[in-house]
Design a protein around this motif. Sequence first.
Motif, PDB file in Angstrom:
ATOM      1  N   SER A  68       0.867  -1.193   0.025  1.00  0.00           N
ATOM      2  CA  SER A  68      -0.015   0.126  -0.027  1.00  0.00           C
ATOM      3  C   SER A  68       0.979   1.389   0.136  1.00  0.00           C
ATOM      4  N   GLN A  69       2.014   1.139   0.597  1.00  0.00           N
ATOM      5  CA  GLN A  69       3.016   2.351   0.591  1.00  0.00           C
ATOM      6  C   GLN A  69       3.548   2.606  -0.818  1.00  0.00           C
ATOM      7  N   LYS A  71       2.073   2.000  -3.549  1.00  0.00           N
ATOM      8  CA  LYS A  71       0.883   2.391  -4.306  1.00  0.00           C
ATOM      9  C   LYS A  71       0.761   3.959  -3.772  1.00  0.00           C
ATOM     10  N   ASP A  72       0.952   4.296  -2.529  1.00  0.00           N
ATOM     11  CA  ASP A  72       0.822   5.703  -2.377  1.00  0.00           C
ATOM     12  C   ASP A  72       1.748   6.674  -2.883  1.00  0.00           C
ATOM     13  N   ASP A  75       1.108   7.048  -6.296  1.00  0.00           N
ATOM     14  CA  ASP A  75       0.172   7.860  -6.882  1.00  0.00           C
ATOM     15  C   ASP A  75       0.385   9.323  -5.923  1.00  0.00           C
ATOM     16  N   LYS A  76       1.419   9.331  -5.686  1.00  0.00           N
ATOM     17  CA  LYS A  76       2.014  10.799  -5.196  1.00  0.00           C
ATOM     18  C   LYS A  76       1.224  11.245  -3.904  1.00  0.00           C
ATOM     19  N   LYS A  77       0.915  10.282  -3.087  1.00  0.00           N
ATOM     20  CA  LYS A  77       0.218  10.601  -1.893  1.00  0.00           C
ATOM     21  C   LYS A  77       1.127  10.804  -0.971  1.00  0.00           C
ATOM     22  N   ILE A  78       2.546  10.141  -1.278  1.00  0.00           N
ATOM     23  CA  ILE A  78       3.517  10.055  -0.199  1.00  0.00           C
ATOM     24  C   ILE A  78       4.504  10.653  -1.004  1.00  0.00           C
ATOM     25  N   THR A  79       5.192  12.137  -0.752  1.00  0.00           N
ATOM     26  CA  THR A  79       6.002  12.705  -1.525  1.00  0.00           C
ATOM     27  C   THR A  79       7.378  12.704  -1.154  1.00  0.00           C
ATOM     28  N   GLN A  83       8.574  10.207   5.163  1.00  0.00           N
ATOM     29  CA  GLN A  83       7.176   9.801   5.557  1.00  0.00           C
ATOM     30  C   GLN A  83       7.478   8.287   5.397  1.00  0.00           C
ATOM     31  N   GLU A 162      -8.626  -2.219  -1.370  1.00  0.00           N
ATOM     32  CA  GLU A 162      -8.837  -2.031  -2.842  1.00  0.00           C
ATOM     33  C   GLU A 162      -8.220  -3.082  -3.697  1.00  0.00           C
ATOM     34  N   GLN A 172      -2.705  -4.399  -6.109  1.00  0.00           N
ATOM     35  CA  GLN A 172      -3.670  -4.269  -4.955  1.00  0.00           C
ATOM     36  C   GLN A 172      -4.686  -5.253  -4.602  1.00  0.00           C
TER      37      GLN A 172
END
Lengths: 402, 250
Positions: A68-69, A71-72, A75-79, A83, A162, A172
């Motif tokens: 999941s990390q 993927k994030d 998906d640019k949820k973690i930049t 983090q 997901e 996922q």
Amino acid sequence: MKTNFKQLKEKLIESVLMLSGAATSITVVLIVFFLFIEGAGVFNRKPIDDGYLLVVNATNKVKTLQPSQVKDVFDKKITNWNQLGGENRPIVLFRTSDITEYYTEEELGANFEHFPEKINELIQKQPGIIAFFSDKYKSDKFSGKELDIDKVKVWEFLSGEEWFPTAQPIAQMGVKPLIYGTLWVSFGAILLALPIGLAAAIYLSEIAQKRTRSLLKPLIELLAGIPSVVYGFFGLVVIVPLIQEMFHLPVGETGLAGSVVLAIMALPTIITISEDAMRNTPRAMKEASLALGASKWQTIYKVVMPYSASGITAGAILGIGRAIGETMAVLMVTGNAAVIPNTLLAPVRTIPATIAAELGEAPNGGLHYEALFALGCILFLITFGINMLVELVTNRKAHKKQ
Amino acid sequence: MHKIESKNVNFFYGETQALHDISLSMKENTVTALIGPSGCGKSTYLRLLNRMNDLIDNTRMEGSILIDQKDIYQKNTNVDDLRKNVGMVFQKPNPFPKTIYENVAYGLRVNGVEDKNIIEERVITSIEQVALWDEVKDKLKKSAFELSGGQQQRLCIARALAIQPSVLLMDEPTSALDPISTSKVEELVHELKKKYTIVIVTHNMQQAARVSDNTAFFYMGKLIECDKTKTIFTKPAIQQTEDYITGRFG
């Protein structure tokens, strides 16, 4: 001589009968065995395509990432690496196709023969990079650090929210929305079918004239014989537009549409089984009640229904069983969005529909393929549980009557 | 004055005529035994008195049956009320799969009695009436199926009495019971006669002789003879009756 021949014949028939029995049981066991072997395979795999790598700069402190990390990150949820437990450094995404942003075609060579070195060079130059590429581009003097990807875990498989089994770089595999979708649609179906089915069963067994019953019962049983794709077609043409209009929805393909279609399909099971149970109520019981001045309805409510309660339960559970396993009709009317539904008016996707829709495009023996088998296992376990429940209920009834 | 009075009753199962022109009357607080060989129509006749035959499809009844001077086959007859007034005990004990207490309370509950005290009082009196109280007083909350056949049958009688009928129909009530239980039920019939009008179908000649005041002999759907039990069993007017009673046929 004659008796010998007769005995031989007896033995022959006996062995043929035994063989058929054995063959059937073995087939069943083999199918279940096969299902579970294939399904279990998914938990021995990393959710990344075979032969692909996730690579970071050698100085990066991060060693492993959860699916999941990853993927994030993509998906640019973690930049930022901090983090993920690394240094404070922005993440630079790199996919194979991004190479042209860094190097010209001449530098890569006509046949991309310089591709491996260039990637290696890039990874060295960019401390914040995370690169996803095929291991055929891994050069001999490769100096990046391969990230360790965890294998698919059972709990994550079951609780993940997901379902993108073909997503890149990381698939996922959360089946929660599918399980919810299945239960949601089936629950809705039984909520609709049980009162109607019960009412119809009471009417048929207690109220209808003999002639009406002999006309209606075959008709209802005929309902069970209609191919499910026809139900799906009916649902698509009639029920889906109806729901769309009634609730002013953008699309009518919703869990509710699935529930309605499944309810219609479960009706024959519920009606025939509960009607049989009700008709099994001893006449003496009913007469005793009526002779005490009870009305017809009081007799149905206080004598017939309690007496046939276990039969009615069995009918309802078998109805649910049919609804849970049903594929085609549901596939056609539910909209197939793999999201956790919060209302019956949202599109949902069920387990059987997922298997039917995706197995054709999943490469044989691949991760996606095995994930679909694991879904099959879950479905099997649910329906198996339901059948056990029926067995339990009917056994309890038999026990009570003794 | 007659409690039950039937006039020219014909009854048909589909095209088959089961009863031919039956006219029969019973006085209040008497026991009338209906005897005759199997299939002679005595049970059919009995079940006409609380309209139990209504439940069978494709049947037809002609003539009239009056209970307390009221025709029970009028269109406006309330069948539930009629059955409340005319209790019935069946051939085989048929308690509900409920507790002993609930079995007796059932008739009260379906007839709208809600007061717990009244229900309890009636349940106890009814069970006492059938001389079952001492046997079941400690297990009222147990399933009625735990009782013996004879106890079950007496429970069924108590169940019928709880709603305080004035007529009690008994359809071979002892045919499934052992001799001791049978004699208990017979004693009970004697006792109940004081308060109820009883019609009892029986295959047992001795039983008819023991319990009834009047006896009606049915044969092939016809009422052959009806008279005081003593007369029927000592000097019947018709030869057929004598043949049947003495066991020459049937």
